[in-house]
Design an enzyme around this catalytic site. Structure first.
Site, PDB file in Angstrom:
ATOM      1  N   GLY A 250       9.736  18.119   3.727  1.00 33.84           N
ATOM      2  CA  GLY A 250       8.972  18.745   4.909  1.00 33.84           C
ATOM      3  C   GLY A 250       7.757  18.209   5.206  1.00 33.84           C
TER       4      GLY A 250
ATOM      5  N   GLY B 278       4.956  13.636   8.630  1.00 36.34           N
ATOM      6  CA  GLY B 278       5.017  12.531   9.307  1.00 36.34           C
ATOM      7  C   GLY B 278       5.882  11.780   8.591  1.00 36.34           C
TER       8      GLY B 278
ATOM      9  N   ASP C 201      13.185   8.681  -0.494  1.00 36.57           N
ATOM     10  CA  ASP C 201      12.850   9.255  -1.775  1.00 36.57           C
ATOM     11  C   ASP C 201      11.873   7.450  -2.084  1.00 36.57           C
ATOM     12  OD1 ASP C 201      11.984  10.716  -3.598  1.00 36.57           O
ATOM     13  OD2 ASP C 201      12.166   8.748  -5.125  1.00 36.57           O
TER      14      ASP C 201
ATOM     15  N   PHE D  62      -0.099   8.336   6.146  1.00 36.89           N
ATOM     16  CA  PHE D  62      -0.642   9.732   5.358  1.00 36.89           C
ATOM     17  C   PHE D  62       0.364   9.302   4.088  1.00 36.89           C
ATOM     18  CE2 PHE D  62       4.020   9.289   7.097  1.00 36.89           C
ATOM     19  CZ  PHE D  62       4.672   8.817   6.087  1.00 36.89           C
TER      20      PHE D  62
ATOM     21  N   TYR E  65      -0.932   6.776   0.558  1.00 38.20           N
ATOM     22  CA  TYR E  65      -1.523   6.117   0.134  1.00 38.20           C
ATOM     23  C   TYR E  65      -1.853   5.032   1.488  1.00 38.20           C
ATOM     24  CZ  TYR E  65       0.201   7.791  -4.817  1.00 38.20           C
ATOM     25  OH  TYR E  65      -0.304   8.791  -5.400  1.00 38.20           O
TER      26      TYR E  65
ATOM     27  N   LYS F 257       3.668   0.019  12.614  1.00 40.58           N
ATOM     28  CA  LYS F 257       4.170   0.855  11.203  1.00 40.58           C
ATOM     29  C   LYS F 257       5.408   0.656  11.190  1.00 40.58           C
ATOM     30  CE  LYS F 257       3.033   3.831   7.711  1.00 40.58           C
ATOM     31  NZ  LYS F 257       2.271   5.018   7.204  1.00 40.58           N
TER      32      LYS F 257
ATOM     33  N   HIS G 271       8.181   0.178   4.286  1.00 43.94           N
ATOM     34  CA  HIS G 271       9.752  -0.452   3.580  1.00 43.94           C
ATOM     35  C   HIS G 271      10.360   1.077   4.411  1.00 43.94           C
ATOM     36  CE1 HIS G 271       6.431   3.180   3.109  1.00 43.94           C
ATOM     37  NE2 HIS G 271       6.982   3.692   2.174  1.00 43.94           N
ATOM     38  N   ARG G 272       9.844   2.166   5.093  1.00 48.75           N
ATOM     39  CA  ARG G 272      11.112   2.648   5.633  1.00 48.75           C
ATOM     40  C   ARG G 272      11.295   2.311   6.734  1.00 48.75           C
ATOM     41  NH1 ARG G 272       7.971   6.670   5.332  1.00 48.75           N
ATOM     42  NH2 ARG G 272       8.141   7.019   3.107  1.00 48.75           N
TER      43      ARG G 272
END
Length: 201
Positions: A13, A16, A73, A156, A158, A179, A184-185
């Site tokens: 949900g 970002g 995750d 968003f 950290y 970014k 990582h994403r």
């Protein structure tokens, strides 16, 4: 020849995350839909690893909606804290999604600590249906350091305290496009897209 699914449910949900996935998948004609808009409630994340939790979330979203699903995750892994907050990153301070509380607790835990090394870690899982025996799994890692105070207003989680040495700024000070390339994403998404291209070629 098979093609990419027309619609994929994102088992999250987080707006970002939805924005990042949407910008990457729209080039393939894929509509990304957040699970909440389809009436899917969050499922308890009972796994002990990022992979387990991502599979749990993807399977649940696919089962409820009947659509292919992608779950993410992710978390922050801090060396000096023995890998914490890790899989508990989103609820580190107690309440799920309390970014300010999570950062405050992190800075408190890191007070006086000289080793500030940390990394973001992301696991993505794509399932064509809830009983998919061969889910596609990809992972990405982003190295950095924990700041002693917040800097930047974008991003968003950290991001305001995650300093990226290669760019000499925090993740919250980076342009979104940049970014998405180095995070990582972003890395995990590139790998996932490659796997999906092979699957649907």
């Amino acid at each position: 020849m098979t093609t990419f699914p027309k619609k994929i449910v994102l088992a999250s949900g987080n707006q970002g995350k939805l924005n990042e996935f949407t910008s990457l998948f729209e080039q393939f004609g894929v509509e990304m839909v957040a699970q909440k808009t389809l009436g899917v409630e969050d499922v308890p994340e009972t796994g002990t690893t990022f992979v387990e939790n991502a599979i749990i979330k993807a399977r649940h979203a696919a089962k409820v909606t009947g659509l292919p699903a992608i779950a993410d995750d992710s978390g922050l892994v801090v060396d000096a804290l023995g890998g914490a907050p890790g899989i508990y990153s989103a609820r580190y301070a107690g309440e799920h999604g309390d970014s300010e509380g999570n950062i405050t607790k992190l800075l408190s835990e890191m007070e006086g600590v000289s080793n500030r090394a940390a990394h973001f870690f992301c696991t993505l899982v794509f399932m064509q249906h809830s009983d998919d025996p061969v889910p596609l799994i990809s992972q990405g890692k982003w190295k950095g350091n924990i700041q002693t105070e917040r800097q930047g207003s974008d991003g968003f989680g950290y991001d305001p305290v995650f300093y990226v040495p290669t760019h000499e700024c925090t993740a919250a000070e980076m342009a979104k496009a940049e970014k998405n390339k180095v995070s990582h994403r972003g890395k995990a998404l590139v790998t996932l897209l490659d796997s999906m291209r092979q699957t649907f070629a």
